[in-house]
Design an enzyme around this catalytic site. Structure first.
Site, PDB file in Angstrom:
ATOM      1  N   GLU A 177       0.862  -1.182   0.000  1.00 18.12           N
ATOM      2  CA  GLU A 177       0.000   0.000   0.000  1.00 18.12           C
ATOM      3  C   GLU A 177       0.898   1.232   0.000  1.00 18.12           C
ATOM      4  OE1 GLU A 177      -2.576   0.089   3.342  1.00 18.12           O
ATOM      5  OE2 GLU A 177      -3.352  -1.937   3.035  1.00 18.12           O
ATOM      6  N   ASP A 229      -5.215   8.487  10.116  1.00 20.88           N
ATOM      7  CA  ASP A 229      -3.813   8.193  10.396  1.00 20.88           C
ATOM      8  C   ASP A 229      -3.397   8.616  11.797  1.00 20.88           C
ATOM      9  OD1 ASP A 229      -3.583   7.259   7.813  1.00 20.88           O
ATOM     10  OD2 ASP A 229      -2.988   9.206   7.010  1.00 20.88           O
TER      11      ASP A 229
END
Length: 258
Positions: free
Chosen positions: A49, A60
């Protein structure tokens, strides 16, 4: 057949779950990020990824936020992502997906983004903030260019939503093991297996689990019921502290190849 599905199925044929590794595009610079991704594959990753830096990364955690903030500060441009994907796909056999908030795709245009990603050899994209109900343009573009589209299924997803995710994902379903942001944790959430079971019962052929995975024990635990195990923060921290070689070493440890 989808590139991600093929990679996951190849791992399954070897009697193991696929190892999926995340790294931010362009961190700490473009050439180093390419080298790190290549080392990640050498260490045992089946799927890569490549995260596109974004100014408001709601999913995140602090390690990835810090990395992407540094990349954006040096003047990162989306075109770098396609260059990185091309370099990694030319150097390895791994399926390479981008992970991006949908606003970045939408700004470029779904078809243009899909075309450029396909031309770079990319397998597809993971879109954490895009739900299937609002994905008509992206679904059409990925169908046109033969790309995987990975939607997320969470512990809080309704049965109706899980069914749509299972129906419209291509490659695999990304099973979110806990609510909150990414980051290494001491233990795997007990919700992870339930997320996998729900997606499978809804018709998903392949489910990979991420968020909080940071040790070989986590990989083995999740690999007992999931088709793939996704590691991000631990690899980004390794890149930060030790460069591409440290990424490769940690990948080998996590994948059981060390």
């Amino acid at each position: 057949m989808s590139k991600a599905a093929a990679a996951i199925d190849a791992a399954k044929a070897e009697g193991r779950s696929a190892f999926v590794g995340y790294l931010p595009a362009g961190y700490p610079d473009k050439e180093t990020s390419i080298a790190a991704a290549i080392e990640l594959v050498r260490g045992g990753a089946d799927v890569i990824e490549i995260g596109i830096p974004y100014s408001d990364p709601v999913m995140d955690g602090p390690v990835i936020q810090q990395a992407t903030t540094e990349v954006l500060a040096r003047g990162f441009r989306i075109s770098e992502v396609f260059e990185i994907v091309r370099a990694v796909t030319e150097a390895t056999d791994a399926a390479v997906l981008v992970m991006t908030y949908y606003n970045l795709i939408d700004r470029m245009g779904a078809e243009e983004f899909a075309r450029r990603l396909a031309e770079a050899g990319g397998a597809g994209a993971i879109t954490p903030d895009l739900i299937p109900d609002e994905a008509a343009d992206w679904i059409a573009a990925t169908e046109k260019y033969g790309l995987d589209r990975v939607f997320l299924s969470a512990p809080t997803s309704t049965p109706e939503r899980v069914a749509r995710i299972a129906e419209l994902s291509r490659g695999f379903v990304y099973g979110v093991s806990l609510m909150g942001v990414t980051g290494a944790r001491d233990a795997v959430s007990d919700a992870a297996e339930k997320v996998v079971t729900a997606a499978k019962e809804a018709g998903a052929e392949r489910v990979c689990v991420g968020l909080g995975v940071s040790t070989r024990a986590h990989v083995e635990e999740i690999g007992a019921y999931a088709d793939g195990v996704i590691v991000g923060t631990a690899l980004v921290a390794a890149l930060r502290d030790g460069g591409p070689e440290a990424v490769g070493a940690l990948a080998a440890e996590l994948s059981g190849r060390a």
